[in-house]
Design an enzyme around this catalytic site. Structure first.
Site, mmCIF file in Angstrom:
data_model
loop_
_atom_site.group_PDB
_atom_site.id
_atom_site.type_symbol
_atom_site.label_atom_id
_atom_site.label_comp_id
_atom_site.label_asym_id
_atom_site.label_seq_id
_atom_site.Cartn_x
_atom_site.Cartn_y
_atom_site.Cartn_z
ATOM 1 N N ASP A 78 -4.539 -2.558 -7.587
ATOM 2 C CA ASP A 78 -4.130 -3.282 -6.390
ATOM 3 C C ASP A 78 -4.643 -4.720 -6.478
ATOM 4 O OD1 ASP A 78 -3.128 -3.705 -3.910
ATOM 5 O OD2 ASP A 78 -4.733 -2.684 -2.827
ATOM 6 N N THR A 120 0.831 -1.202 0.000
ATOM 7 C CA THR A 120 0.000 0.000 0.000
ATOM 8 C C THR A 120 0.866 1.253 0.000
ATOM 9 O OG1 THR A 120 -1.540 -1.270 1.331
ATOM 10 C CG2 THR A 120 -1.994 1.068 1.090
#
Length: 764
Positions: A218, A35
């Site tokens: 992601d 992240t």
DNA sequence: GTTCCACGCGTTTTT
DNA sequence: CGCGTGGAAC
């Protein structure tokens, strides 16, 4: 600012963040700062001055992930981020479809069907077509439709040369028609419709391809064919797609996710070299070593080895319990002592493979008065009373929504029965209109009750139209009679509380929106509008903006309730230990992790053994579970476990065997169970168990049948012969003694359960 | 129209 | 064993 963050990165992270030569695939191991890399890269792009905020598209799988990213970015960058497209696939597709609803052939206020709504829509369709739901199961139809959409296929695109799926395909087609008529879309439809819109409309496609110069994704290992196609279509000839994923954490194959998308991406997007993030900042050495050792047993990996420089830590503590209640009991003992030694309860998580296992754990935890929270499970917006209230709002917003209509036409009960509804359905199909509109054509054919309902909806719409969202929700709850109904119900108080909570959510939602749209853009750079108006396609963009601003708060709120779990409401109990399935633990981390039920048949789950790639996905699941732990890790398993009302015997999971022994510390064996418990009240249970131990003979993973002397030969995987059915393989067994049954997959006669006391099965 | 009981089914799940 | 669905009885 960005320089400072950049310096704090390790080398591969730096390389990924600043990569500037086309598309990139980042293999990000668990706990490797994934992240951080994604958010830092976005900040890097913005800070470079070369990239407009509006030309960034960032996709995640959960709302939680996208919110976290947005939060991190906005704390690092002093700009208004509204022009950036960041969200889930579904959220972004929704955004696109709302903006271009005309081109997408949808009403502006189209509603989103969740899984329940979708199923009831399918059932209703099958009823009108007089299809026997005993022969064709609505859930199967639902699965068929969803998996087709996941692959980007419409009914007409499905190959049925063998003629097996004709009925399903026809239902799929009719279901799409029905949704179209009613102005609703399901989850898969959001993506598929958006894809088709871009395929069909060149101007729009060119516009977005030109606009999104940087696409970031992601959890790429979780993409399905449809999502891949969407990304591919949005990226132009010179794509800058930044995909981050971990093939070892691909655990959603069963719902269409396709890991091979990573390899496909590497080829089709001409990725020059893959960046691997292998330094783990989360777990101690023993934990990480174990995860690495386990996952090495999988084939076809892209390959990666996590390492850490934070020391070995403790070995994994392994607990063998006699049965599930001893297991739960031991866990709670251990957790109590951890809490006494000042481990924060919210840093402890118990993981299990299937939800059914949580019951006994909850029971024991409850008994000791430890506060806990079960993750996942029921969504706030899925509660019946909430869905009822939302259905009123939906019907007010879109009178074509028959699903909403049917949910509330007689709830609270107002004496409108099946008969009246059937009449309405006839009128509706005659006029080709919605059920709600059909009331206008009924002309005295119906009881006054229906007219009352119609007037109620009309009046509520009129009265609420000018109200702020929260007042509108409040008014609907009162006018609809829901408030009164639950107030008079015996145990309606909790439901009343939830309805109140819905009003609170609505008011909170409104203020969030306000904050969001009033972020000052006076940071000395071009405002979002300025940036956008400089673009070549400013006409479309202006429309974009207008369209989005024009959406009513109610539409936005209803979308929110369909696309988000409402998890933030349940953010209570910070001091509680956490219980969840391994699946829902993905992406999370805790100081102490207990992985429970590590038994053959349970984890790996027996059903997985007969599925393609099933065992490997189970192993990845175990890998995910292990890598959630920061400091301490426990494994536990039970010799026998009560499942569906009867005891079943299991041997310990192969996954324990796949971890080097020196990483494990066996802290309790089954024999010790009988003397170890601190719970005095368990004594009589213990005595009973001791008796059971004497009278019953357990073989691990073997059938103990008093009627079959060679019972230990009947093992999962063995080939057997049956006089009538021929040869087959043992898939499973259950029960013991004269109850013992085996499940056999026959070469020519399908899969059957056979009672050993009746069927004669020879080992081949 | 509502209520109650019998039956069947039971991996994982976000949106 | 425990839940949700649906059909049949009130």
């Amino acid at each position: 600012m960005i320089e400072k963050i950049f310096k704090s990165l390790n080398d591969p992270q730096k390389e990924a963040v600043s990569y500037d030569d086309g598309s990139m695939l980042v293999l990000a191991g668990a706990g490797s700062g994934k992240t951080k890399v994604l958010t830092t890269r976005i900040v890097w792009l913005i800070s470079s001055g070369k990239v407009n905020i509006g030309s960034i598209l960032a996709v995640t799988f959960t709302n939680k992930a996208s919110k976290e990213m947005l939060l991190r970015i906005s704390s690092l960058v002093p700009y208004n981020l509204r022009g950036m497209w960041i969200g889930t696939f579904h959220g972004l597709c929704n955004r696109m479809l709302r903006m271009h609803h005309k081109d997408a052939a949808l009403p502006e206020s189209f509603q989103i069907l969740d899984v329940q709504d979708q199923l009831s829509s399918i059932k209703r369709l099958m009823k009108t077509k007089n299809i026997d739901t005993e022969i064709i199961i609505p859930k199967d139809v639902q699965r068929f439709i969803n998996s087709a959409k996941e692959q980007g296929l419409r009914a007409k695109d499905i190959d049925d040369s063998e003629g097996f799926n004709r009925k399903y395909i026809d239902l799929y087609d009719a279901y799409d028609d029905q949704c179209q008529r009613e102005g609703v879309v399901d989850f898969g439809e959001l993506l598929l419709r958006s894809l088709e819109l871009l395929q069909r409309n060149n101007e729009l496609r060119f516009h977005y391809q030109d606009r999104f110069k940087h696409i970031l994704i992601d959890e790429f290992q979780d993409t399905n064919a449809l999502q891949y196609a969407w990304i591919k279509l949005l990226s132009n000839k010179d794509p800058n797609v930044f995909a981050v994923g971990d093939d070892d954490q691909s655990i959603y194959g069963f719902r269409g996710a396709d890991v091979s998308n990573m390899e496909k991406f590497r080829k089709e997007f001409k990725v020059k070299n893959i960046i691997r993030l292998e330094q783990n900042y989360r777990s101690y050495g023993y934990i990480l070593d174990s995860a690495n050792a386990l996952i090495k047993n999988n084939n076809d990996r892209l390959g990666k080895n996590l390492w850490t420089d934070s020391g070995m830590g403790d070995q994994i503590k392994v607990v063998e319990a006699l049965d599930d209640s001893f297991e739960a009991n031991w866990l709670v003992d251990e957790i109590s002592s951890l809490i006494r030694s000042n481990v924060c309860p919210s840093e402890i998580a118990i993981l299990y493979r299937s939800n059914a296992q949580s019951r006994i754990l909850e029971h024991q935890i409850n008994k000791r008065g430890i506060s806990y929270r079960v993750y996942g499970g029921f969504r706030f917006y899925d509660r019946a009373e909430i869905k009822h209230a939302l259905a009123y709002l939906r019907l007010i917003e879109n009178s074509n929504d028959d699903t909403a209509f049917l949910r509330i036409v007689n709830f609270p009960p107002r004496k409108i029965g099946v008969k009246s509804v059937e009449i309405l359905q006839q009128i509706a199909s005659l006029h080709g209109c919605s059920l709600y509109e059909s009331i206008n054509y009924a002309e005295g054919k119906l009881s006054k009750n229906i007219k009352f309902f119609y007037d109620l909806i009309e009046k509520t719409r009129l009265d609420s139209v000018a109200l702020p969202l929260a007042n509108m929700v409040d008014l609907v709850i009162k006018n609809s009679g829901l408030l009164e109904y639950y107030a008079s119900e015996r145990d309606g108080s909790e439901r009343l509380e939830n309805l109140k909570e819905l009003v609170t959510a609505a008011s909170g939602f409104l203020s969030d929106e306000q904050i969001d749209s009033t972020i000052p853009s006076d940071f000395g750079i071009a405002s979002e509008q300025d940036q956008i108006l400089n673009s070549k396609n400013s006409n479309i963009l202006e429309e974009d903006l207008k369209a989005e601003l024009n959406l009513s708060p109610l539409t936005k709120f209803l979308t929110h309730t369909s696309l988000e779990s409402g998890e933030s409401q349940a953010e209570v109990g910070k001091e509680a230990i956490q219980l969840m399935t391994v699946h829902s633990a993905k992406g999370l981390e805790y100081d102490v992790i207990f992985i429970t039920g590590l038994e053959e048949g349970l984890f790996p789950h027996e059903n997985s053994l007969t599925e393609m790639d099933g065992l490997e996905e189970e192993r990845r699941l175990m890998y995910v579970a292990i890598t959630r732990a920061k400091k301490q890790l426990y494994f536990s398993f039970a010799q026998m476990r009560k499942l569906y009302g009867q005891y079943r015997y299991h041997k310990k999971s192969r996954f324990i065997e796949e971890i080097p022994n020196e990483n494990l510390k066996w802290v309790l064996s089954a024999q010790q169970n009988l003397s170890s418990s601190s719970d005095v009240s368990l004594n009589y249970v213990i005595n009973q168990k001791k008796q059971t131990l004497h009278t019953e003979n357990f073989y691990s993973n073997t059938i103990s049948s008093s009627l079959s002397k060679n019972s230990s030969l009947y093992k999962i995987g063995k080939t057997v012969h049956h006089n009538k059915f021929g040869n087959g393989v043992i898939l499973n067994f259950e029960g013991s003694g004269s109850d013992a049954r085996v499940e056999v997959k026959f070469e020519n006669n399908g899969t059957k359960w056979l009672a050993l006391s009746i069927a004669k099965l020879d080992i081949v």
